[in-house]
Motif scaffolding. Structure first.
Motif, PDB file in Angstrom:
ATOM      1  N   UNK A  52       0.825  -1.207   0.000  1.00 55.80           N
ATOM      2  CA  UNK A  52       0.000   0.000   0.000  1.00 55.80           C
ATOM      3  C   UNK A  52       0.857   1.254   0.000  1.00 55.80           C
ATOM      4  N   UNK A  53       1.948   1.227   0.769  1.00 55.46           N
ATOM      5  CA  UNK A  53       2.854   2.376   0.824  1.00 55.46           C
ATOM      6  C   UNK A  53       3.447   2.678  -0.540  1.00 55.46           C
ATOM      7  N   UNK A  54       3.789   1.637  -1.292  1.00 52.86           N
ATOM      8  CA  UNK A  54       4.431   1.819  -2.599  1.00 52.86           C
ATOM      9  C   UNK A  54       3.433   2.145  -3.704  1.00 52.86           C
ATOM     10  N   UNK A  55       2.172   1.721  -3.545  1.00 52.58           N
ATOM     11  CA  UNK A  55       1.193   1.887  -4.620  1.00 52.58           C
ATOM     12  C   UNK A  55       0.936   3.360  -4.925  1.00 52.58           C
ATOM     13  N   UNK A  56       0.752   4.186  -3.897  1.00 53.22           N
ATOM     14  CA  UNK A  56       0.437   5.598  -4.127  1.00 53.22           C
ATOM     15  C   UNK A  56       1.527   6.326  -4.906  1.00 53.22           C
ATOM     16  N   UNK A  57       2.797   6.261  -4.479  1.00 48.74           N
ATOM     17  CA  UNK A  57       3.829   6.946  -5.271  1.00 48.74           C
ATOM     18  C   UNK A  57       4.027   6.353  -6.655  1.00 48.74           C
ATOM     19  N   UNK A  58       3.862   5.047  -6.795  1.00 47.87           N
ATOM     20  CA  UNK A  58       3.988   4.436  -8.119  1.00 47.87           C
ATOM     21  C   UNK A  58       2.872   4.927  -9.037  1.00 47.87           C
ATOM     22  N   UNK A 111      10.571  10.823  -1.983  1.00 48.03           N
ATOM     23  CA  UNK A 111      10.186  11.511  -0.750  1.00 48.03           C
ATOM     24  C   UNK A 111       8.708  11.288  -0.436  1.00 48.03           C
ATOM     25  N   UNK A 112       7.875  11.236  -1.468  1.00 43.42           N
ATOM     26  CA  UNK A 112       6.457  10.946  -1.261  1.00 43.42           C
ATOM     27  C   UNK A 112       6.289   9.522  -0.726  1.00 43.42           C
ATOM     28  N   UNK A 113       7.133   8.606  -1.184  1.00 43.10           N
ATOM     29  CA  UNK A 113       7.093   7.231  -0.681  1.00 43.10           C
ATOM     30  C   UNK A 113       7.333   7.200   0.822  1.00 43.10           C
ATOM     31  N   UNK A 114       8.321   7.948   1.265  1.00 40.86           N
ATOM     32  CA  UNK A 114       8.614   8.009   2.701  1.00 40.86           C
ATOM     33  C   UNK A 114       7.461   8.652   3.458  1.00 40.86           C
ATOM     34  N   UNK A 115       6.937   9.757   2.933  1.00 44.49           N
ATOM     35  CA  UNK A 115       5.830  10.450   3.600  1.00 44.49           C
ATOM     36  C   UNK A 115       4.602   9.548   3.710  1.00 44.49           C
ATOM     37  N   UNK A 116       4.392   8.693   2.705  1.00 47.10           N
ATOM     38  CA  UNK A 116       3.270   7.750   2.773  1.00 47.10           C
ATOM     39  C   UNK A 116       3.527   6.671   3.816  1.00 47.10           C
ATOM     40  N   UNK A 117       4.769   6.212   3.884  1.00 50.90           N
ATOM     41  CA  UNK A 117       5.090   5.097   4.767  1.00 50.90           C
ATOM     42  C   UNK A 117       5.044   5.428   6.240  1.00 50.90           C
ATOM     43  N   UNK A 118       5.399   6.643   6.611  1.00 52.54           N
ATOM     44  CA  UNK A 118       5.467   6.960   8.039  1.00 52.54           C
ATOM     45  C   UNK A 118       4.087   7.021   8.685  1.00 52.54           C
ATOM     46  N   UNK A 133      11.882  -0.088  12.544  1.00 56.56           N
ATOM     47  CA  UNK A 133      10.960  -0.839  11.684  1.00 56.56           C
ATOM     48  C   UNK A 133      10.478   0.031  10.540  1.00 56.56           C
ATOM     49  N   UNK A 134      10.158   1.279  10.843  1.00 57.69           N
ATOM     50  CA  UNK A 134       9.753   2.228   9.804  1.00 57.69           C
ATOM     51  C   UNK A 134      10.862   2.412   8.784  1.00 57.69           C
ATOM     52  N   UNK A 135      12.098   2.525   9.265  1.00 60.01           N
ATOM     53  CA  UNK A 135      13.236   2.716   8.357  1.00 60.01           C
ATOM     54  C   UNK A 135      13.369   1.547   7.400  1.00 60.01           C
ATOM     55  N   UNK A 136      13.307   0.327   7.931  1.00 60.43           N
ATOM     56  CA  UNK A 136      13.432  -0.868   7.079  1.00 60.43           C
ATOM     57  C   UNK A 136      12.287  -0.945   6.080  1.00 60.43           C
ATOM     58  N   UNK A 137      11.058  -0.741   6.551  1.00 58.17           N
ATOM     59  CA  UNK A 137       9.891  -0.839   5.673  1.00 58.17           C
ATOM     60  C   UNK A 137       9.939   0.215   4.576  1.00 58.17           C
ATOM     61  N   UNK A 138      10.345   1.426   4.917  1.00 63.93           N
ATOM     62  CA  UNK A 138      10.409   2.490   3.917  1.00 63.93           C
ATOM     63  C   UNK A 138      11.522   2.249   2.900  1.00 63.93           C
ATOM     64  N   UNK A 139      12.642   1.701   3.347  1.00 62.29           N
ATOM     65  CA  UNK A 139      13.718   1.396   2.404  1.00 62.29           C
ATOM     66  C   UNK A 139      13.290   0.318   1.419  1.00 62.29           C
ATOM     67  N   UNK A 185      -2.797   9.002  11.840  1.00 55.21           N
ATOM     68  CA  UNK A 185      -2.184   8.883  10.509  1.00 55.21           C
ATOM     69  C   UNK A 185      -2.463  10.086   9.600  1.00 55.21           C
ATOM     70  N   UNK A 186      -3.466  10.910   9.959  1.00 49.90           N
ATOM     71  CA  UNK A 186      -3.856  12.011   9.068  1.00 49.90           C
ATOM     72  C   UNK A 186      -2.770  13.073   8.936  1.00 49.90           C
ATOM     73  N   UNK A 187      -1.847  13.162   9.909  1.00 48.25           N
ATOM     74  CA  UNK A 187      -0.808  14.186   9.858  1.00 48.25           C
ATOM     75  C   UNK A 187       0.071  14.055   8.614  1.00 48.25           C
ATOM     76  N   UNK A 188       0.118  12.845   8.026  1.00 48.62           N
ATOM     77  CA  UNK A 188       1.020  12.611   6.888  1.00 48.62           C
ATOM     78  C   UNK A 188       0.503  13.242   5.597  1.00 48.62           C
TER      79      UNK A 188
END
Length: 253
Positions: A29-35, A66-73, A109-115, A171-174
């Motif tokens: 899901x995190x990757x789908x939006x930026x893709x 950067x959008x990928x990271x913003x989505x993931x956090x 965990x966030x760092x690994x998932x976002x990478x 989660x809305x802050x992102x």
């Protein structure tokens, strides 16, 4: 920090990573939006946008990362909120573990998932025609900037994860963070923007970070942008870490 802290953090990070592995839809899901954004901008709008380059995906990719990271956090804040509501933190406090290791486990965990999500996005970009002649030092520099950026935003995500009153609030802050690259040089050169918007775009953190990554991948001089980008990343990281730890201490006191 003691060995006790590192062993506790490693154990709790393993716990969090296990949850992600069992629920891979988080990374997907995190990757789908930026893709989806990358596909839309390259194949729908790319032909109408003049960036001075022949390959628009090369210009676009840094902003998409950067959008990928913003989505993931957003998921970091969500998972932290769920743990808080589920009483996991109280259970951990009754155990002989380093208290800060609970937060660091979520951050790592966030760092690994976002990478992983970033790697997926880069792979899709390669399939779309992204090419770079950058050598290993440039790629390592890009990776370092992305790691710093991810850590900075993840500690920012910890704050609503600890203080939000609802799952949506956590989660809305992102959403503003995902929108911020649109007001930068991520999609179009800032020279094309009207005066006040151009000033904002050129002086907000995303532009310097995007320009630095773009220059590194294009084998161009980075100039002072890299120092501005590092200053933003480190500054945000220090400030958000301070406020996140303050919020955490209030929660467990």
């Amino acid at each position: 920090m003691s060995t006790h802290f590192f062993s506790d953090t490693a154990a709790l990070t393993g716990r969090s990573l296990t949850h992600i592995v069992r629920s891979m839809d988080t990374i997907i899901t995190t990757a789908v939006t930026p893709i989806a954004m990358m596909l839309m901008f390259v194949y729908v709008f790319g032909g109408a946008i003049n960036t001075g380059t022949d390959n628009y995906v090369n210009y676009l990719l840094p902003g998409i990362l950067l959008i990928t990271v913003a989505s993931g956090i957003a998921y970091t804040a969500f998972r932290l909120f769920i743990d808080m509501q589920g009483g996991i933190f109280e259970r951990f406090q009754s155990m002989p573990i380093a208290r800060s290791s609970v937060l660091w486990a979520h951050v790592l965990t966030s760092l690994v998932a976002n990478l992983v999500s970033i790697a997926v996005v880069v792979l899709v970009a390669l399939l779309m025609g992204f090419r770079s002649g950058a050598g290993l030092p440039a790629w390592l520099a890009v990776a370092g900037i992305l790691v710093l950026f991810t850590l900075a935003l993840t500690w920012l995500a910890v704050i609503p994860g600890l203080t939000a009153k609802s799952v949506d609030g956590a989660s809305a802050f992102s959403y503003p963070l995902i929108f911020l690259p649109f007001l930068s040089s991520a999609f179009v050169p800032t020279e094309t923007m009207p005066g006040p918007l151009r000033w904002f775009a050129e002086n907000q953190p995303v532009t310097s970070i995007v320009d630095t990554i773009r220059a590194l991948l294009a084998q161009q001089p980075v100039g002072t942008d890299i120092w501005v980008a590092l200053g933003w990343c480190v500054g945000i990281l220090v400030i958000t870490y301070y406020f996140a730890m303050a919020a955490y201490r209030r929660k467990i006191s």
